[in-house]
Design an enzyme around this catalytic site. Structure first.
Site, PDB file in Angstrom:
ATOM      1  CB  THR A 193      -0.882  -0.020   1.267  1.00 41.43           C
ATOM      2  OG1 THR A 193      -1.844  -1.059   1.112  1.00 41.43           O
ATOM      3  CG2 THR A 193      -1.585   1.291   1.508  1.00 41.43           C
ATOM      4  CB  VAL A 251     -13.554  -3.024   1.857  1.00 44.13           C
ATOM      5  CG1 VAL A 251     -13.014  -1.619   2.094  1.00 44.13           C
ATOM      6  CG2 VAL A 251     -14.467  -3.033   0.636  1.00 44.13           C
TER       7      VAL A 251
END
Ligand code: ASP
Length: 370
Positions: A237, A266
């Site tokens: 990320t 998610v």
């Protein structure tokens, strides 16, 4: 009467500008930008000099991009968006172009952005055709009445707002595809995903083979070595936090999530308060790591709360939150920045791509544990 109304409405219209000016007088000396490109099993032994150089260059380009904006008097919001876009366009990071694959072999991305002065925020989740999810998150924040949009709805909105749409194949990279194959193999030899995902207590309906590997206290019933995402435990990320000349903070995070994630999963990145948070009264935070734990610990908000309510110095607050995640069984790291320009970059994994740049243009890029 008309005059008074006119004056009142002018004051009202100008109020965001006024409050910005009142918050702090512009000071180019305070600008700071901090970035991360993911945490995980990042060790010198697993790195080649070429790979290390490529990461250094990509991180440096991201830092320089955001810095140029802050230096010119741009806002922290502009800086974090532009910085994250650079990393989204690089295949090296698990965001945008380099997003990891889901169990079904798709790329489903999440992103969020937040402004510390107004507490305005925007995010998208599970998007598959938006080239730069961080820009879509900003559009949700600025051009809709909502904070979060998901899947096809978010994509329709991005299209409507004229953002760049690409075909899902744009996100294909061979390295990420191979990571998925490896994770699928590991999963096959460790047990079925249902066996690995289901129990919340190690004793409940866990096949013997799996139970042996579980450690007590590993939340959600899965020891790290058994988690469905395993692929060498590297989270890629990307995120940025910035402080601009006006003393305003902003945070942005973008991700492909975790390799082998199931449909509709998610992570923490697009959840305001979990993977992303910014508040001028506390700090700006962007996270990377095993998202399920970061959601449950509301990591980004937890750091801000320690700063705001407990008056903890930023470094202490950030470390305490990462320690909490570690105790729960999660791993990863975060970057945090406050209005005094203090920077914290704690992590409990083996490494984290990270760096910062200050007003004097001096930057530092780090990869491994110090
Ligand atoms: N935090 C991300 C997620 O769980 C993964 C990462 O940091 O790479 O979706």
């Amino acid at each position: 009467m008309k005059k008074v109304l006119l004056m009142l409405s002018t004051v009202w219209l100008l109020s965001p500008v006024l409050s910005q000016a009142q918050t702090k007088a512009p000071d180019p000396g305070r600008i700071t930008l901090v970035i991360h490109g993911g945490a995980g099993t990042i060790t010198k032994a697993l790195m080649t000099p070429e790979k290390e150089k490529a990461y250094q260059e990509a991180l440096n380009l991201a830092l320089q991009t955001g810095y140029a904006i802050l230096k010119k008097g741009g806002t922290s919001l502009d800086a974090v968006e532009a910085t994250v876009r650079v990393m989204e366009d690089s295949p090296l990071f698990n965001a945008g172009k380099g997003a990891v694959f889901t169990h079904e072999g798709r790329n489903e991305m999440d992103a969020a952005i937040m402004e510390g002065q107004t507490l305005k925020a925007g995010s998208v989740a599970g998007v598959t055709v938006i080239r730069n999810p961080i820009t879509a998150a900003r559009a949700v924040m600025e051009k809709s009445e909502h904070v979060m949009m998901v899947g096809p709805g978010a994509e329709a909105f991005a299209r409507e707002k004229g953002l760049e749409i690409v075909s899902p194949e744009y996100f294909y990279t061979e390295a990420r595809y191979q990571q998925l194959q490896k994770a699928l193999q590991q999963e096959k030899s460790a047990g079925t995903p249902d066996q690995l995902n289901a129990p919340t207590k190690a004793s409940e309906s866990v096949p013997k083979k799996t139970k042996v590997k579980m450690k007590a206290g590993k939340a959600q019933g899965r020891a790290p070595e058994n988690n469905i995402f395993t692929e060498g435990k590297k989270y890629g990320t990307v995120g940025a936090v910035a402080l601009d000349q006006y003393g305003n903070l902003a945070a942005a995070t973008s991700t492909g999530g975790m390799t082998n994630k199931r449909y509709g999963r998610v992570g923490d990145a697009p959840i305001i308060g979990a993977g992303t948070y910014a508040d001028n009264n506390a700090c700006a935070v962007s996270c990377t790591g095993w998202g399920e734990f970061f959601i449950r610990a509301t990591v980004a908000r937890d750091v801000a709360a320690r700063v705001e309510y407990q008056q903890k110095p930023l470094a202490q607050a950030a470390q305490a939150t990462i320690d909490k995640v570690g105790k729960m069984g999660g791993d990863g790291g975060l970057i945090a920045l406050d209005r005094q320009g203090n920077v914290a970059m704690p992590f409990n994994s083996e490494g984290m791509y990270r760096g910062f740049i200050k007003a004097d243009g001096k930057s530092q890029i780090l990869i491994y544990k110090e």
